[in-house]
Structures are given as structure tokens and as C-alpha cells.
Design a protein around this motif. Sequence first.
Motif, PDB file in Angstrom:
ATOM      1  N   ASP A 153      38.339  36.320  35.962  1.00  0.00           N
ATOM      2  CA  ASP A 153      37.153  36.105  36.809  1.00  0.00           C
ATOM      3  C   ASP A 153      37.555  36.120  38.282  1.00  0.00           C
ATOM      4  OD1 ASP A 153      34.926  34.853  34.822  1.00  0.00           O
ATOM      5  OD2 ASP A 153      36.935  34.087  34.319  1.00  0.00           O
ATOM      6  N   LEU A 164      40.928  33.900  42.330  1.00  0.00           N
ATOM      7  CA  LEU A 164      40.588  34.393  41.006  1.00  0.00           C
ATOM      8  C   LEU A 164      41.135  33.492  39.901  1.00  0.00           C
ATOM      9  CD1 LEU A 164      43.530  35.642  40.646  1.00  0.00           C
ATOM     10  CD2 LEU A 164      42.511  37.752  41.460  1.00  0.00           C
ATOM     11  N   LEU A 201      34.410  42.637  36.950  1.00  0.00           N
ATOM     12  CA  LEU A 201      34.881  41.786  38.051  1.00  0.00           C
ATOM     13  C   LEU A 201      34.161  42.176  39.350  1.00  0.00           C
ATOM     14  CD1 LEU A 201      38.731  41.759  37.286  1.00  0.00           C
ATOM     15  CD2 LEU A 201      37.142  39.840  37.024  1.00  0.00           C
TER      16      LEU A 201
END
Length: 310
Positions: A153, A164, A201
Motif C-alpha cells: 500500500d 508505504l 498502487l
Amino acid sequence: MTEFENLTDFSGGRDATPPPYDVIVVGAGAAGILAAGRAAELGSKVLLLEKMDRAGRKLLLTGKGRCNITNTAPLDEFLKHIHPNSRFIRHAFSRFFSDDITRLLNENGCLTVIERGGRVFPSSNRSSDVLNSLMQWMTRHPVEIRYRHKVTDLVLQDGRVAGLKIHSTRGHEMIRAKSVILCTGGMAYPATGSNGDGYSLAASAGHTIETPRPALVPLETAGDMAPRLQGLNLKNVRAAVWIHGKKTQDAFGEMLFTEFGISGPIILTLSRLMVDALRNNARVELSIDLKPALDETKLDLRLVRDLTAN
Ligand SMILES: Cc1cc2nc3c(=O)[nH]c(=O)nc-3n(C[C@H](O)[C@H](O)[C@H](O)COP(=O)(O)OP(=O)(O)OC[C@H]3O[C@@H](n4cnc5c(N)ncnc54)[C@H](O)[C@@H]3O)c2cc1C
């Protein structure tokens, strides 16, 4: 409770300490290696994350293991072959083009040769030399690399990427950074690691994703012509694509018949158009001119001559 909520850090609140990295690059393919090396060269503190156990798996497959690195064609000619909407890429190429990558490789132990059509290959004919050379260049700069780290993510704060979330053998983790560069590749050959993760993403950060579809692919054909002609290789022919009965694009060169359909350089070139048309449920046909250099009169004379002689 999600699996991330018990992690320390900043999923909800603010963290006053500066992020440990200026730049995190996701994906150690050709693009990620160049991005990470360049960011480090410019003085950024860089982390390169790769989910596979090594870098550049897809690069090793390229050009049937030889890697067709680039082409010597001038920029305008080059762009025509890349994408119909090449304006997007023009800017990048104006900063770093074919001679730049060739020089970078040459200076890092990978000598190159120019072959027919201006195609540039490593002199050794080994794509591994291209990868080794890129890695050698990158590691001249201080880049921290972590393999077997899958980015799951992006973390967003106030509409900006702030880091992230990753998954590795150590479990889940969050890493903060001032910026993140996604170099996760496309979705062809997922066994190499590029399976399309990057699209979701990027979408999570608000980017619009154009639906990926195949390009540069062989095609299946209807009927039994292909299996009957399987193995037949045609040289110097002109193939034309007809969409709803209208001739739309053609290409001159080599093609072949396979068990299921057609392949070869000119078919791969025309495939982007045909795939898009098929996805739109258009009627797509292909005609092949076996003797494109001859007009009807000359062809007639040639046939008569050959039939008489044989
Ligand atoms: C059979 C074949 C032959 C080809 N031949 C040529 C050729 O001769 N010349 C040419 O110019 N191009 C060729 N190409 C195209 C070329 O391989 C690609 O354009 C190029 O590899 C793209 O590089 P990239 O760095 O963008 O992506 P990739 O090389 O796909 O690298 C992306 C990396 O990101 C990693 N990654 C993905 N998701 C995550 C995640 N969530 N977390 C962490 N890491 C992640 C992947 O494991 C991968 O290592 C060929 C392609 C194929 C399939």
C-alpha cells in the motif's frame, strides 16, 4: 482492526521526525534501477524495494536473452514506434535518450553493437551484461536495496504520498519517505514479478489508470487456415488490417503461421491496433500481399513465366 493498525508510526496522526528516506523506489527493473541510481547521484537518501529475490528478472528475458537495448533512430522516428500518444514520453526522452543509455552501459562494462535497423544490442549478446552494467552504475551511488520486500500500500497524508507499507519475511512494516517512485512494470510475464501491482498502487494515490491490454502479441485466427499453414514463414510481404471492412494500417516485413494463428514482427507491430479493435467487438480482418513489389500486370507475367518454366 486491520493488520496495520497495531503498527507504530503515522497511519492516523503526525510524526514530527523527518522521514528516514528522501525517495523510495518500488521495483528493481531497468526503470527502478535507473531512478534509484539517479536520485542517489543527486544526493537523495534512497531505498529501493524489490519483491523478488533479485533485480531485473524481466530484463534478462528481453530480446530472446540478448536485450535489444535501444535504437539509433532520431527522436521523432523513435516516438512513432512507441505509442500513438507519444507527447507524454517526448519530455522524458529530451532529458535522457538512446545515446545516454548506451553511453551509461558502455562506461559500466557493457559494450554495444548496432545491428540492422539501428537496433542496439550488447556485444556479448547477453542481457545479463546489461543488467550487471546497470547494477554496477547504480551501486556506485549509495542506494539501499531490499529484496523480497513487496509493497502492499501507499500511505497518504493530506493528499500526498508520505510512505508505504511493505510485506517481507519479517512481516508487515511501514516506511516513511518524502517521495515514492513506482517502477513496478506492466503485467506481462507475471512470473518475473511485474504482475500489475503498480496500477492499484497508483490508483490509490488518485491516478487514472488506462486499462492495460496486450500489445506486441501474436494473434489467434478463426477457421483452420493457421493450423494448416503452421510453420510457414513469409518474408517481404505486406499485411493490412481491415476494421469493419476499412483498411486501417499495414506493415511490410516478415510474418509466420502458428498452430493457433499468426505471429512474427509485422503481426506484433499490428497487434496493438487489432487487439483494441477486437476489444471493441469490431470485425477485424487481415489481408496479406505476398508480392507487394509487383503490380497486377507484372504479377500476371511472373505467374505465366513461372508456370511455363515449371
Ligand atoms: C519476452 C519479452 C521480451 C522483451 N524484449 C525487449 C527488448 O528486447 N527490448 C526492450 O526494450 N524491451 C523488451 N521487453 C520489454 C521490457 O522487458 C520492459 O519494457 C522492461 O522490462 C520494463 O522495465 P521496468 O523496470 O519498467 O519493469 P520490470 O522490468 O517489469 O520491473 C518491475 C519490477 O517491479 C517489481 N515489483 C512489482 N510489483 C512490486 C511490488 N508490489 N513491490 C515490490 N516490487 C514490485 C517486479 O518484481 C519487477 O522486478 C520485452 C518484454 C518481454 C516480456
